[in-house]
Design an enzyme around this catalytic site. Structure first.
Site, PDB file in Angstrom:
ATOM      1  N   MET A 230       0.857  -1.181   0.000  1.00  0.00           N
ATOM      2  CA  MET A 230       0.000   0.000   0.000  1.00  0.00           C
ATOM      3  C   MET A 230       0.892   1.230   0.000  1.00  0.00           C
ATOM      4  O   MET A 230       1.840   1.312   0.779  1.00  0.00           O
ATOM      5  CB  MET A 230      -0.910   0.010   1.226  1.00  0.00           C
ATOM      6  CG  MET A 230      -1.806   1.228   1.308  1.00  0.00           C
ATOM      7  SD  MET A 230      -2.874   1.143   2.773  1.00  0.00           S
ATOM      8  CE  MET A 230      -3.772   2.688   2.585  1.00  0.00           C
ATOM      9  N   LEU A 231       0.609   2.158  -0.905  1.00  0.00           N
ATOM     10  CA  LEU A 231       1.430   3.364  -0.991  1.00  0.00           C
ATOM     11  C   LEU A 231       0.582   4.553  -1.422  1.00  0.00           C
ATOM     12  O   LEU A 231      -0.119   4.497  -2.434  1.00  0.00           O
ATOM     13  CB  LEU A 231       2.567   3.169  -2.009  1.00  0.00           C
ATOM     14  CG  LEU A 231       3.469   4.382  -2.248  1.00  0.00           C
ATOM     15  CD1 LEU A 231       4.243   4.743  -0.985  1.00  0.00           C
ATOM     16  CD2 LEU A 231       4.432   4.127  -3.403  1.00  0.00           C
ATOM     17  N   ILE A 232       0.623   5.602  -0.626  1.00  0.00           N
ATOM     18  CA  ILE A 232       0.088   6.902  -1.030  1.00  0.00           C
ATOM     19  C   ILE A 232       1.303   7.732  -1.442  1.00  0.00           C
ATOM     20  O   ILE A 232       2.249   7.872  -0.669  1.00  0.00           O
ATOM     21  CB  ILE A 232      -0.678   7.602   0.120  1.00  0.00           C
ATOM     22  CG1 ILE A 232      -1.811   6.699   0.635  1.00  0.00           C
ATOM     23  CG2 ILE A 232      -1.223   8.951  -0.353  1.00  0.00           C
ATOM     24  CD1 ILE A 232      -2.860   6.327  -0.385  1.00  0.00           C
ATOM     25  N   GLN A 237       0.336  12.624   0.781  1.00  0.00           N
ATOM     26  CA  GLN A 237       0.327  12.039   2.125  1.00  0.00           C
ATOM     27  C   GLN A 237      -0.161  13.045   3.161  1.00  0.00           C
ATOM     28  O   GLN A 237       0.006  14.249   2.999  1.00  0.00           O
ATOM     29  CB  GLN A 237       1.728  11.525   2.476  1.00  0.00           C
ATOM     30  CG  GLN A 237       2.109  10.284   1.686  1.00  0.00           C
ATOM     31  CD  GLN A 237       3.531   9.820   1.927  1.00  0.00           C
ATOM     32  OE1 GLN A 237       4.249  10.366   2.766  1.00  0.00           O
ATOM     33  NE2 GLN A 237       3.965   8.808   1.198  1.00  0.00           N
ATOM     34  N   GLY A 240      -5.465  11.963   4.429  1.00  0.00           N
ATOM     35  CA  GLY A 240      -6.521  11.005   4.746  1.00  0.00           C
ATOM     36  C   GLY A 240      -6.828  10.002   3.647  1.00  0.00           C
ATOM     37  O   GLY A 240      -7.788   9.232   3.753  1.00  0.00           O
ATOM     38  N   HIS A 241      -6.010   9.962   2.598  1.00  0.00           N
ATOM     39  CA  HIS A 241      -6.287   9.053   1.485  1.00  0.00           C
ATOM     40  C   HIS A 241      -6.104   7.585   1.863  1.00  0.00           C
ATOM     41  O   HIS A 241      -6.827   6.711   1.378  1.00  0.00           O
ATOM     42  CB  HIS A 241      -5.401   9.397   0.291  1.00  0.00           C
ATOM     43  CG  HIS A 241      -5.611  10.777  -0.239  1.00  0.00           C
ATOM     44  ND1 HIS A 241      -6.791  11.186  -0.813  1.00  0.00           N
ATOM     45  CD2 HIS A 241      -4.789  11.870  -0.248  1.00  0.00           C
ATOM     46  CE1 HIS A 241      -6.696  12.457  -1.169  1.00  0.00           C
ATOM     47  NE2 HIS A 241      -5.487  12.898  -0.833  1.00  0.00           N
ATOM     48  N   GLY A 242      -5.136   7.308   2.727  1.00  0.00           N
ATOM     49  CA  GLY A 242      -4.906   5.927   3.155  1.00  0.00           C
ATOM     50  C   GLY A 242      -6.124   5.348   3.851  1.00  0.00           C
ATOM     51  O   GLY A 242      -6.517   4.197   3.596  1.00  0.00           O
ATOM     52  N   GLU A 265      -0.100  -8.564   5.025  1.00  0.00           N
ATOM     53  CA  GLU A 265       1.183  -9.256   5.017  1.00  0.00           C
ATOM     54  C   GLU A 265       2.261  -8.380   5.623  1.00  0.00           C
ATOM     55  O   GLU A 265       2.542  -7.294   5.116  1.00  0.00           O
ATOM     56  CB  GLU A 265       1.557  -9.599   3.562  1.00  0.00           C
ATOM     57  CG  GLU A 265       2.884 -10.308   3.395  1.00  0.00           C
ATOM     58  CD  GLU A 265       3.241 -10.508   1.928  1.00  0.00           C
ATOM     59  OE1 GLU A 265       4.440 -10.627   1.637  1.00  0.00           O
ATOM     60  OE2 GLU A 265       2.320 -10.539   1.096  1.00  0.00           O
TER      61      GLU A 265
END
Length: 408
Positions: A230-232, A237, A240-242, A265
């Site tokens: 997972m990467l914003i 960053q 609040g997108h995550g 994972e």
């Protein structure tokens, strides 16, 4: 000796920090190319340039990796003020360009004019897959609400494979143990965030971030989606997108009766914080997590409802319960605070008790000299101190989640 030291000093001038030398951009307008404020740098570069993250052989090294904001068409250039071979014939510089070429896919350009031409084609780029969720974020700088979309894509989506090859290069720079995945495995799901923006009266889309999820088989007829990466992207960053992405992914899988639960994972510390916030936000609406029932302790009803409605496993449901119970507990009330503390410590003490039983069994067959090295592990006072430390750290983590919920 003096000559050697002088040579070492001169050569040291040709060492560059690769995290500073690598310049990344997400370009929307041609003027962004020369705008320093749009540049960002990697957090990591050790996978290409070694643990010291240093490139030797150049002064003023700049490795430019500029991407068009939507389709991620790539401009790759290497610049430097001086090269070591120009001064010292016997010393070879590092092949900085070759190392980058190993991770970025073919199709990039090294010509700025060609890259600007590719920018003009961004109007043709549209998000891949199926639209799952639309949300807005207020941008203080722009003084307006910006619109974002979350899409679910599969590798079979036309053009997605090539796009993903460009997108995953960012993992190398922002996830410490990143590795590329085998996209040919049909069990992969891809979730992407895009920002809608206007350029010359047209609506365009910029890549914000993404998540990959692998669907593991669970006997006899279920799957267990496991978040892999997972990467914003850095320019987005802290907005609040995550949380929006993780919640959208949970809601997507919750609709399937074939999904057993959702896991991750090797989750990072930041991911665990994010997951705490999202799962608490989702669970606080469930009847079994109501304020009245929280004070009665963790129950099988909570486990069942969290799993059936939100695909949350028992371990995570317990953590959610502890956060929500802390939120409704008056910790200035000594009796209520003690009840909460004992409830948490009973769970935390489980591993200590198991460890003690295992050590007791082992000590029966130890020689005297071996016994000395293990006896300290049975020190009750030490265990109580460790338990109290673990409890305080946990409560501090929980309070941060509660504070974020209050802000949200």
């Amino acid at each position: 000796m003096a000559g050697v030291n002088a040579m070492e000093k001169k050569l040291s001038e040709y060492k560059c920090d690769t995290n500073e030398a690598i310049c990344l951009k997400l370009v929307r307008f041609p003027e962004d190319i020369e705008d320093e404020s749009t540049t960002f740098h990697p957090e990591y570069s050790h996978q290409l340039y070694g643990d010291d993250e240093v490139a030797f052989g150049y002064k003023g090294l700049q490795i430019q990796l500029y991407y068009s904001a939507g389709n991620l068409s790539t401009l790759f250039k290497v610049k430097y003020a001086a090269k070591v071979t120009e001064k010292f014939d016997c010393v070879e510089p590092d092949n900085v360009e070759g190392k980058i070429r190993k991770v970025i896919p073919m199709g990039f350009t090294c010509n700025t004019d060609d890259f600007v031409s590719l920018l003009e084609k961004e109007a043709n780029f549209k998000p891949f897959g199926t639209l799952l969720h639309t949300y807005k974020v207020h941008n203080v700088e722009e003084g307006e609400d910006l619109t974002y979309q979350i899409h679910k894509a599969r590798v079979s989506s036309p053009g997605f494979r090539e796009y993903h090859e460009r997108l995953q290069t960012f993992l190398m720079w922002f996830i410490e143990t990143a590795s590329f995945i085998d996209v040919d495995d049909e069990r992969w799901d891809f979730f992407l965030i895009f920002e809608k923006y206007n350029k010359d009266g047209e609506t365009l889309f910029a890549t914000v971030g993404y998540m990959t999820v692998y669907n593991y088989y669970v006997y006899p007829d279920k799957t267990r989606p496991r978040v892999s990466q997972m990467l914003i992207l850095p320019p987005f960053q802290g907005e609040g997108h995550g949380a929006q992405l993780l919640e959208a992914v949970h809601r997507f899988y919750c609709t399937s009766p074939l999904v057993q639960d959702i896991t991750a994972e090797d989750p990072s510390e930041n991911y665990v914080k994010l997951r705490d916030f999202v799962l608490v936000k989702l669970c606080q609406e469930l009847p079994s997590f109501s304020t009245e029932l929280l004070s009665e302790g963790f129950s099988d009803t909570m486990v069942t409802e969290a799993c059936e409605k939100l695909k949350i496993n028992k371990k995570h449901a317990r953590r959610v319960y502890e956060i929500l119970r802390l939120r409704v507990t008056d910790m200035s009330d000594e009796e209520k605070a003690r009840a909460y503390r004992l409830d948490i410590k009973r769970r935390l003490f489980g591993p200590y008790k198991r460890n003690q039983r295992e050590l007791t069994k082992m000590m029966k067959c130890l020689r005297p000299e071996e016994l000395v090295s293990h006896i300290n592990q049975l020190d009750t006072q030490l265990q109580h101190e460790e338990l109290e430390k673990s409890y305080q750290e946990l409560v501090e983590e929980y309070r941060r989640v509660i504070e974020r919920l209050a802000r949200a």
